[in-house]
Enzyme design. Structure first.
Site, PDB file in Angstrom:
ATOM      1  N   TYR A 149     -24.600   9.285  48.365  1.00 65.20           N
ATOM      2  CA  TYR A 149     -24.801   8.671  47.049  1.00 65.20           C
ATOM      3  C   TYR A 149     -23.831   9.267  46.031  1.00 65.20           C
ATOM      4  O   TYR A 149     -23.153   8.526  45.306  1.00 65.20           O
ATOM      5  CB  TYR A 149     -26.250   8.905  46.598  1.00 65.20           C
ATOM      6  CG  TYR A 149     -26.587   8.269  45.274  1.00 65.20           C
ATOM      7  CD1 TYR A 149     -26.875   6.916  45.192  1.00 65.20           C
ATOM      8  CD2 TYR A 149     -26.642   9.028  44.101  1.00 65.20           C
ATOM      9  CE1 TYR A 149     -27.203   6.320  43.984  1.00 65.20           C
ATOM     10  CE2 TYR A 149     -26.967   8.448  42.884  1.00 65.20           C
ATOM     11  CZ  TYR A 149     -27.248   7.097  42.832  1.00 65.20           C
ATOM     12  OH  TYR A 149     -27.561   6.513  41.625  1.00 65.20           O
ATOM     13  N   THR A 207     -37.193   3.330  37.844  1.00 61.95           N
ATOM     14  CA  THR A 207     -37.017   2.222  38.783  1.00 61.95           C
ATOM     15  C   THR A 207     -37.486   2.692  40.159  1.00 61.95           C
ATOM     16  O   THR A 207     -37.691   3.889  40.378  1.00 61.95           O
ATOM     17  CB  THR A 207     -35.543   1.793  38.884  1.00 61.95           C
ATOM     18  OG1 THR A 207     -34.796   2.850  39.523  1.00 61.95           O
ATOM     19  CG2 THR A 207     -34.950   1.504  37.515  1.00 61.95           C
TER      20      THR A 207
END
Length: 256
Positions: free
Chosen positions: A158, A193
């Site tokens: 990531y 989120t």
């Protein structure tokens, strides 16, 4: 008299927009007059958002595509032109985590994370920028991350993918300025989120990391998808007409 909308007559492709920040961006852009192409792999969710935007008076169309596939992204760009005649805004937003230590993460997970988070941005620009040129200009708003500037435990894929997006964005800003195209990057921090709740699983203190993260912000809360959508709207609109090649942290001050 109704005030003019800041994205009137614009057409935006927003990847990863069936949830989270991408969904908020799609809804915000539509409210400001843009026709939006909603993208994701969850067709049921994508069509639901499409219908809600249309029922609210906006213009939207869902296109199912895996952004790590160049042919699928190319087809999505063609779909946008078929639906709305042009493309003027690109928002490469789709992202996944790919957690795991560098010595333990599977090659498949590494490749998939780079494929979505980095290659997916490249593919949308590769096939979308010519459409912006045909339209006489436009904007690119890349959703990067504060991981573009710092590392997180067990997030090597990531962080590597997000770290590459800032120089890529600057290259787009430099190379396409002559075509009246601007490129900027959003760098969200802790935003509420599904992704952040998946991310905490990589930390040894998973049960407490969210509360600790909130405590590290200056404003004392998680961000919302709508916070990011407002910043995306600014970069996509003429209100930022003298800004290109910039990155904006949206993190409640956590990078302080």
């Amino acid at each position: 008299m109704e005030m003019s909308k800041v994205l009137q007559d614009q057409v935006a492709i927003i990847t990863g927009s069936t949830s989270g920040m991408g969904e908020a961006i799609a809804r915000r852009f539509a409210k400001e007059g843009a026709s939006v192409v909603i993208n994701g792999t969850n067709e049921e969710r994508g069509k639901k958002i499409q219908d809600e935007i249309v029922n609210d008076g906006g213009q939207a169309a869902f296109y199912k595509a895996d952004v790590s596939s160049a042919p699928e992204v190319e087809a999505m760009v063609d779909f946008a032109v078929e639906q709305f005649s042009k493309v003027t805004i690109l928002v490469p937003n789709a992202g996944i985590l790919g957690n795991g230590l560098a010595t333990e993460i599977s090659l498949e997970t590494w490749d998939k994370t780079i494929g979505v988070n980095l290659n997916g941005v490249f593919y949308l620009c590769r096939y979308g920028l010519p459409k912006l040129i045909e339209a006489g200009g436009g904007t690119v708003v890349i959703n990067a991350s504060i991981a573009s500037f710092k590392s997180f435990p067990q997030h090597p894929a990531y962080c590597a993918s997000k770290g590459a997006l800032i120089p890529f964005m600057k290259n787009i800003a430099q190379d396409y300025a002559g075509h009246k195209i601007r490129a900027n990057a959003l760098c969200p921090g802790p935003v509420d989120t599904p992704l952040i709740w998946d991310s905490v699983k990589a930390f040894p203190n998973a049960d407490s990391i969210i509360d600790e993260t909130i405590g590290m912000t200056c404003v004392g809360r998680l961000g919302t998808p709508e916070d990011v959508a407002e910043a995306a709207l600014f970069f996509a609109s003429d209100k930022s007409s003298f800004i290109t090649g910039a990155s904006l942290t949206i993190d409640g001050g956590i990078m302080c």
